[in-house]
Design an enzyme around this catalytic site. Sequence first.
Site, PDB file in Angstrom:
ATOM      1  N   HIS A  21       1.019  -1.210   0.359  1.00  0.00           N
ATOM      2  CA  HIS A  21      -0.452   0.156  -0.023  1.00  0.00           C
ATOM      3  C   HIS A  21       1.018   1.728  -0.301  1.00  0.00           C
ATOM      4  CE1 HIS A  21       0.795   0.470   4.470  1.00  0.00           C
ATOM      5  NE2 HIS A  21       0.537  -0.652   4.510  1.00  0.00           N
ATOM      6  N   HIS A  24       4.008   1.032   2.039  1.00  0.00           N
ATOM      7  CA  HIS A  24       5.292   0.923   1.907  1.00  0.00           C
ATOM      8  C   HIS A  24       5.462   1.678   0.365  1.00  0.00           C
ATOM      9  CE1 HIS A  24       2.258  -2.613   3.253  1.00  0.00           C
ATOM     10  NE2 HIS A  24       3.734  -3.259   3.927  1.00  0.00           N
ATOM     11  N   CYS A 129       2.782 -12.169  20.376  1.00  0.00           N
ATOM     12  CA  CYS A 129       1.799 -11.643  19.268  1.00  0.00           C
ATOM     13  C   CYS A 129       1.793 -12.168  17.986  1.00  0.00           C
ATOM     14  CB  CYS A 129       1.955 -10.422  19.120  1.00  0.00           C
ATOM     15  SG  CYS A 129       0.723  -9.191  18.068  1.00  0.00           S
ATOM     16  N   CYS A 132       2.229  -9.418  15.185  1.00  0.00           N
ATOM     17  CA  CYS A 132       4.089  -8.514  15.326  1.00  0.00           C
ATOM     18  C   CYS A 132       5.288  -9.825  14.985  1.00  0.00           C
ATOM     19  CB  CYS A 132       4.334  -7.858  16.967  1.00  0.00           C
ATOM     20  SG  CYS A 132       3.217  -6.234  17.491  1.00  0.00           S
ATOM     21  N   CYS A 146      -1.576  -6.923  22.902  1.00  0.00           N
ATOM     22  CA  CYS A 146      -0.407  -5.973  22.372  1.00  0.00           C
ATOM     23  C   CYS A 146      -0.406  -4.242  21.252  1.00  0.00           C
ATOM     24  CB  CYS A 146      -0.065  -6.972  20.597  1.00  0.00           C
ATOM     25  SG  CYS A 146       1.330  -5.959  19.379  1.00  0.00           S
ATOM     26  N   HIS A 149      -1.124  -4.106  17.266  1.00  0.00           N
ATOM     27  CA  HIS A 149      -2.630  -4.464  16.763  1.00  0.00           C
ATOM     28  C   HIS A 149      -3.386  -4.674  17.890  1.00  0.00           C
ATOM     29  CE1 HIS A 149       0.777  -6.841  15.295  1.00  0.00           C
ATOM     30  NE2 HIS A 149      -0.213  -6.286  14.115  1.00  0.00           N
ATOM     31  N   LYS A 299      -3.093   5.518  11.659  1.00  0.00           N
ATOM     32  CA  LYS A 299      -1.717   3.781  10.630  1.00  0.00           C
ATOM     33  C   LYS A 299      -2.563   3.596   9.972  1.00  0.00           C
ATOM     34  CE  LYS A 299       1.617   1.569  10.203  1.00  0.00           C
ATOM     35  NZ  LYS A 299       2.321  -0.227  10.650  1.00  0.00           N
ATOM     36  N   LYS A 302      -3.371  -2.565   6.435  1.00  0.00           N
ATOM     37  CA  LYS A 302      -4.099  -4.276   6.167  1.00  0.00           C
ATOM     38  C   LYS A 302      -5.229  -4.027   7.374  1.00  0.00           C
ATOM     39  CE  LYS A 302      -4.980  -7.689   3.481  1.00  0.00           C
ATOM     40  NZ  LYS A 302      -4.166  -9.318   3.784  1.00  0.00           N
TER      41      LYS A 302
END
Length: 630
Positions: A21, A24, A129, A132, A146, A149, A299, A302
């Site tokens: 996305h 990246h 997690c 991660c 976490c 997440h 942020k 996905k």
Amino acid sequence: MSSKNSFYVTTPIYYVNDKPHIGHAYTTILADVVTRYQREFGRETFFLTGTDEHGQKVQQSADQRGISPQEHCDDMVVHFKDAWEKLNIRYDKFIRTTEVFHKKAVQEVLQDLWQKGEIYENEYGGFYCVGCERFYTEKELENGNCPQHQKPPEYIKEKNYFFKMSKYQEWLVRYIHENPDFIRPEHRKNEVLGFLKQPLEDLCISRPKSRLSWGVELPFDTDYVTYVWFDALLNYVTGVGYRQNEQDFKKWWPADYHLIGKDIVTTHCVYWPTMLQAAGIPLPKTIFAHGWWMMDKAKMSKSLKNIVSPLDLIGSYGVDAVRYYLIRDMMLGNDANFTEELFITRYNSELANDFGNLANRVSTLIRKNYDNKIPVLTDPQDEENKIISLGRALGATVQKHVDNLDLNKATDAVIDFIRAINKYLEIRQPWKLVREDKEKTGTVLYVAAEGLRLAANLFHPLMPGKCDELIRAFPVVNPVEKYQWGQLLSGHVLGEFSTLFPRIEASKKEPMPEPKKSEDKAEDLVDFDDFLKLKFKTAKVLTAEKIEGADKLLKITVDAGSEQRQLVAGIARHYAPEEIVGKNVVIVANLKPAKIRGIESQGMILAASHKKELAVLTPDREIKPGAKVS
Ligand code: ME8
């Protein structure tokens, strides 16, 4: 610039469970732009990117699809390679952690560290997690979740292998202090130093195959694979020949920049340097953590389903505009908000109005009046000399900013130069002057065309497609001296190029009633506490444009230090857009956003007014945008 003539830059290697996305794409475009600049400045460059293909998430996605993890990776990697090709990214190597050479080198490092006693076996319980792919200590969790997440991790207890990271704590703190450029920007460095104030624990570097088989097998215990980060981080050295081609490795390592997002600072600034130190490998020069692209204050990721696909954007606006926007609008180190509206504002103001307009003016006038041949510079006066001296200094300025990874400032410098030429044309009015004095007009057009050629060269790493087209159109003395003023060849034909950046017409929105003006009142006294509720900041105006159908309003974007904002200001009758751009103004920073004519305004600009006069308030000397006003 460092004395070494080679330049090596890396991006994170991306997980293959996501399609790429904008986030990246951003890091990868950033690496590409920096590499292209360094190459054009004459350095030998190496740009490494790739994919991180081991670990639980990949195994789970493959299981869900009913295929092998390798097949899943082979499918997914295509999305990355395809996106990078379409974004005009020219990497030197694309590394995949499932490649044999990489796995072999990882095993060799593990074996060495085991033999040196840097790795030991122990029973361990911790909060794991899956998102991660790492253990968290209880202290690191937020309300039991976490922190990345916001989901509860699994508590796991088992025998594992540990890297003696804790013994490097003091050394690392010292190293960071002694090497001020090792972690940038400064606030990330301070964050890492803060983290290192707590006792550093040893790092669990294995996963039992009974739980995870998709990884690099430990050479000293075949029931285990190595932790995905231990495998992944080593890509930065295996990608340039470590344990395969010592000559290559020596040439490129240590890396000049590891470019990363702020989400992976601990792994890069704590795990990675201690791993390297244990393995006897020198440390990279700089780890640079940029901020996040946000969508509606979250942020882009996905899992939050708020992603923007770079390929959709390219489809609508073209690759060069997308590259330009991403680099231009993120101040390195800070977060940036992504909205299509800001994108269009930036595009129209800088690419269409400034850059595109200059190219259009210059080529049309030369074509119409000089038989499409570059005119001659005869007798430059003050106005010409101003542009010439700006042009002479510009290459070095851009290089200085790029060397410091200040791409915003580099872009600013080129855009300011383009604006200065447009202003110069407004002063000289070659479209009128040509009727009276063709020689003088020739001088004006030579100066403008040479400035445009120079700007196209300095923008080339950012927008290689459009700038190539421009550069090819200009006849020059010596293409190698492209950053030098005075390369343009008079009397030679100016080549063809298409309209660079046609304006984007934003879809017309339902006009909102103009906000009601408060009536003039006798001044009421307010409590000091009420005054304190308002927060004022300085902010630099980045773009300004008129709003169709609202002759009093300007739509403005400002750099408010830690962020960018969009404001609608009722100053259009007093300031032309180009007059306000670049000014450091004062804004009310904590007003609730309001919609004016359907456009969001995130704050107000302070201005003094008297009868029909109006003047915006500006600090009376240079001060950083975002400075508190009190
Ligand atoms: O972390 N804004 O991979 P990953 C800006 N495999 N940049 C963003 C972003 C956003 N919203 N979202 C992602 C991993 N990025 C590991 C790395 S390296 C040895 C292993 C960018 O696919 C940013 O560079 O989650 C971030 O650090 C990276 O993508 C994370 O990619």
